[in-house]
Motif scaffolding. Structure first.
Motif, PDB file in Angstrom:
ATOM      1  N   ASN A  29       0.853  -1.193   0.000  1.00 20.42           N
ATOM      2  CA  ASN A  29       0.000   0.000   0.000  1.00 20.42           C
ATOM      3  C   ASN A  29       0.884   1.237   0.000  1.00 20.42           C
ATOM      4  N   ARG A  30       0.428   2.268  -0.702  1.00 17.53           N
ATOM      5  CA  ARG A  30       1.158   3.537  -0.736  1.00 17.53           C
ATOM      6  C   ARG A  30       0.160   4.667  -0.590  1.00 17.53           C
ATOM      7  N   GLY A  31       0.148   5.300   0.593  1.00 22.69           N
ATOM      8  CA  GLY A  31      -0.708   6.459   0.817  1.00 22.69           C
ATOM      9  C   GLY A  31      -0.118   7.686   0.152  1.00 22.69           C
ATOM     10  N   PRO A  32      -0.891   8.771   0.084  1.00 18.71           N
ATOM     11  CA  PRO A  32      -0.416   9.958  -0.640  1.00 18.71           C
ATOM     12  C   PRO A  32       0.836  10.603  -0.035  1.00 18.71           C
ATOM     13  N   ILE A  33       0.909  10.706   1.276  1.00 17.65           N
ATOM     14  CA  ILE A  33       2.079  11.329   1.895  1.00 17.65           C
ATOM     15  C   ILE A  33       3.283  10.407   1.763  1.00 17.65           C
ATOM     16  N   ALA A  34       3.079   9.133   2.058  1.00 17.35           N
ATOM     17  CA  ALA A  34       4.169   8.159   1.951  1.00 17.35           C
ATOM     18  C   ALA A  34       4.661   8.052   0.512  1.00 17.35           C
ATOM     19  N   ARG A  35       3.725   8.043  -0.438  1.00 17.76           N
ATOM     20  CA  ARG A  35       4.105   7.949  -1.853  1.00 17.76           C
ATOM     21  C   ARG A  35       4.957   9.150  -2.251  1.00 17.76           C
ATOM     22  N   GLY A  36       4.611  10.335  -1.746  1.00 18.21           N
ATOM     23  CA  GLY A  36       5.391  11.532  -2.036  1.00 18.21           C
ATOM     24  C   GLY A  36       6.820  11.447  -1.513  1.00 18.21           C
ATOM     25  N   LEU A  37       7.010  10.666  -0.437  1.00 11.55           N
ATOM     26  CA  LEU A  37       8.347  10.488   0.137  1.00 11.55           C
ATOM     27  C   LEU A  37       9.013   9.201  -0.336  1.00 11.55           C
ATOM     28  N   GLY A  38       8.358   8.480  -1.255  1.00 13.20           N
ATOM     29  CA  GLY A  38       8.927   7.254  -1.802  1.00 13.20           C
ATOM     30  C   GLY A  38       8.832   6.056  -0.872  1.00 13.20           C
ATOM     31  N   LEU A  39       7.804   6.030  -0.007  1.00 14.14           N
ATOM     32  CA  LEU A  39       7.653   4.946   0.956  1.00 14.14           C
ATOM     33  C   LEU A  39       6.446   4.076   0.644  1.00 14.14           C
ATOM     34  N   SER A  40       6.504   2.839   1.133  1.00 10.85           N
ATOM     35  CA  SER A  40       5.419   1.874   0.964  1.00 10.85           C
ATOM     36  C   SER A  40       5.160   1.170   2.278  1.00 10.85           C
ATOM     37  N   GLU A  41       4.012   0.505   2.325  1.00 10.87           N
ATOM     38  CA  GLU A  41       3.637  -0.312   3.480  1.00 10.87           C
ATOM     39  C   GLU A  41       3.418  -1.729   2.964  1.00 10.87           C
ATOM     40  N   LEU A  42       4.095  -2.694   3.554  1.00 12.83           N
ATOM     41  CA  LEU A  42       3.984  -4.088   3.136  1.00 12.83           C
ATOM     42  C   LEU A  42       3.127  -4.837   4.141  1.00 12.83           C
ATOM     43  N   LYS A  43       2.119  -5.535   3.642  1.00  8.78           N
ATOM     44  CA  LYS A  43       1.192  -6.256   4.513  1.00  8.78           C
ATOM     45  C   LYS A  43       1.195  -7.731   4.159  1.00  8.78           C
ATOM     46  N   PHE A  44       1.299  -8.574   5.176  1.00 10.77           N
ATOM     47  CA  PHE A  44       1.255 -10.031   5.009  1.00 10.77           C
ATOM     48  C   PHE A  44      -0.043 -10.524   5.614  1.00 10.77           C
ATOM     49  N   VAL A  45      -0.746 -11.366   4.893  1.00 13.40           N
ATOM     50  CA  VAL A  45      -1.978 -11.949   5.402  1.00 13.40           C
ATOM     51  C   VAL A  45      -1.775 -13.456   5.481  1.00 13.40           C
ATOM     52  N   THR A  46      -2.166 -14.017   6.624  1.00 16.92           N
ATOM     53  CA  THR A  46      -2.105 -15.462   6.819  1.00 16.92           C
ATOM     54  C   THR A  46      -3.517 -15.966   7.084  1.00 16.92           C
ATOM     55  N   ALA A  47      -3.662 -17.265   7.253  1.00 20.49           N
ATOM     56  CA  ALA A  47      -4.968 -17.844   7.548  1.00 20.49           C
ATOM     57  C   ALA A  47      -5.493 -17.349   8.893  1.00 20.49           C
ATOM     58  N   ALA A  48      -4.616 -17.109   9.836  1.00 22.22           N
ATOM     59  CA  ALA A  48      -5.025 -16.581  11.136  1.00 22.22           C
ATOM     60  C   ALA A  48      -5.078 -15.062  11.044  1.00 22.22           C
ATOM     61  N   ALA A  49      -6.253 -14.489  11.258  1.00 24.79           N
ATOM     62  CA  ALA A  49      -6.421 -13.042  11.111  1.00 24.79           C
ATOM     63  C   ALA A  49      -5.536 -12.269  12.080  1.00 24.79           C
ATOM     64  N   ALA A  50      -5.296 -12.814  13.275  1.00 21.89           N
ATOM     65  CA  ALA A  50      -4.492 -12.114  14.269  1.00 21.89           C
ATOM     66  C   ALA A  50      -3.021 -12.084  13.895  1.00 21.89           C
ATOM     67  N   ALA A  51      -2.606 -12.915  12.978  1.00 23.32           N
ATOM     68  CA  ALA A  51      -1.190 -12.983  12.618  1.00 23.32           C
ATOM     69  C   ALA A  51      -0.839 -12.059  11.455  1.00 23.32           C
ATOM     70  N   GLY A  52      -1.776 -11.258  10.985  1.00 22.45           N
ATOM     71  CA  GLY A  52      -1.464 -10.319   9.915  1.00 22.45           C
ATOM     72  C   GLY A  52      -0.455  -9.296  10.388  1.00 22.45           C
ATOM     73  N   VAL A  53       0.512  -8.993   9.545  1.00 25.92           N
ATOM     74  CA  VAL A  53       1.582  -8.068   9.901  1.00 25.92           C
ATOM     75  C   VAL A  53       1.679  -6.992   8.835  1.00 25.92           C
ATOM     76  N   THR A  54       1.864  -5.760   9.265  1.00 24.00           N
ATOM     77  CA  THR A  54       2.067  -4.644   8.352  1.00 24.00           C
ATOM     78  C   THR A  54       3.381  -3.966   8.708  1.00 24.00           C
ATOM     79  N   ILE A  55       4.265  -3.858   7.734  1.00 18.98           N
ATOM     80  CA  ILE A  55       5.538  -3.161   7.924  1.00 18.98           C
ATOM     81  C   ILE A  55       5.433  -1.819   7.204  1.00 18.98           C
ATOM     82  N   PRO A  56       5.325  -0.719   7.951  1.00 23.34           N
ATOM     83  CA  PRO A  56       5.232   0.593   7.306  1.00 23.34           C
ATOM     84  C   PRO A  56       6.608   1.165   7.017  1.00 23.34           C
ATOM     85  N   GLY A  57       6.662   2.164   6.153  1.00 24.10           N
ATOM     86  CA  GLY A  57       7.876   2.942   5.964  1.00 24.10           C
ATOM     87  C   GLY A  57       9.009   2.277   5.231  1.00 24.10           C
TER      88      GLY A  57
END
Length: 160
Positions: A108-136
């Protein structure tokens, strides 16, 4: 103070320091909006509600002060069988996501992050609680990490 000790199997990778700017801008917008609504309510004669909103604004201001330290606490580590993610200052969170359990790796790339060349990486697993998002993450690093994790996930699932 007790620290969680994890086996040193690799190097911790940190997110971009530019994430501080993204977080500060988002926090400042929230702070201004809450303050403006508080001032409007004060002039409308709903002082008790305005004081409550200003208390929320004070908490948001304190949160902004901790933003640089909170961003420095975010990191990830690619290990042999999983990706280890950490975040948090007082309440630390460590999540290990096995490569074979990853079902979706999303950028994912929001407007402010995109302007600074940043992204957010999200991992989804079968367990909803184990989802991880690495910002920046820098855009190139996020794309490369996504491709690498997809390859690892496919190879590990094939071995199940």
């Amino acid at each position: 103070m007790n620290r969680i000790e994890l086996p040193q199997t690799g190097e911790w990778r940190r997110v971009s320091p530019k994430l501080v700017a993204v977080e500060l801008v988002a926090g400042a917008v929230f702070l201004l909006a809450v303050s403006a609504v508080g001032v409007g309510l004060w002039y409308l004669g709903v002082g008790w509600l305005a004081i409550g909103l200003w208390a929320v604004a004070l908490v948001a201001l304190i949160n902004l002060a901790f933003t640089p330290r909170r961003v420095r606490a975010i990191g990830y580590q690619l290990r042999d069988d999983d990706l280890l993610f950490r975040r948090g200052i007082m309440w630390q969170r460590f999540v290990a996501v096995p490569y074979g359990r990853m079902q979706l790796v999303d950028i994912n790339r929001g407007p402010i992050a995109r302007g600074l060349g940043l992204s957010e990486l999200k991992f989804v697993t079968a367990a909803a609680a184990a989802g991880v998002t690495i910002p920046g993450l820098p855009e190139a690093e996020a794309d490369e990490l996504r491709d690498h994790l997809v390859l690892l996930a496919e190879s590990r699932r094939a071995g199940l």
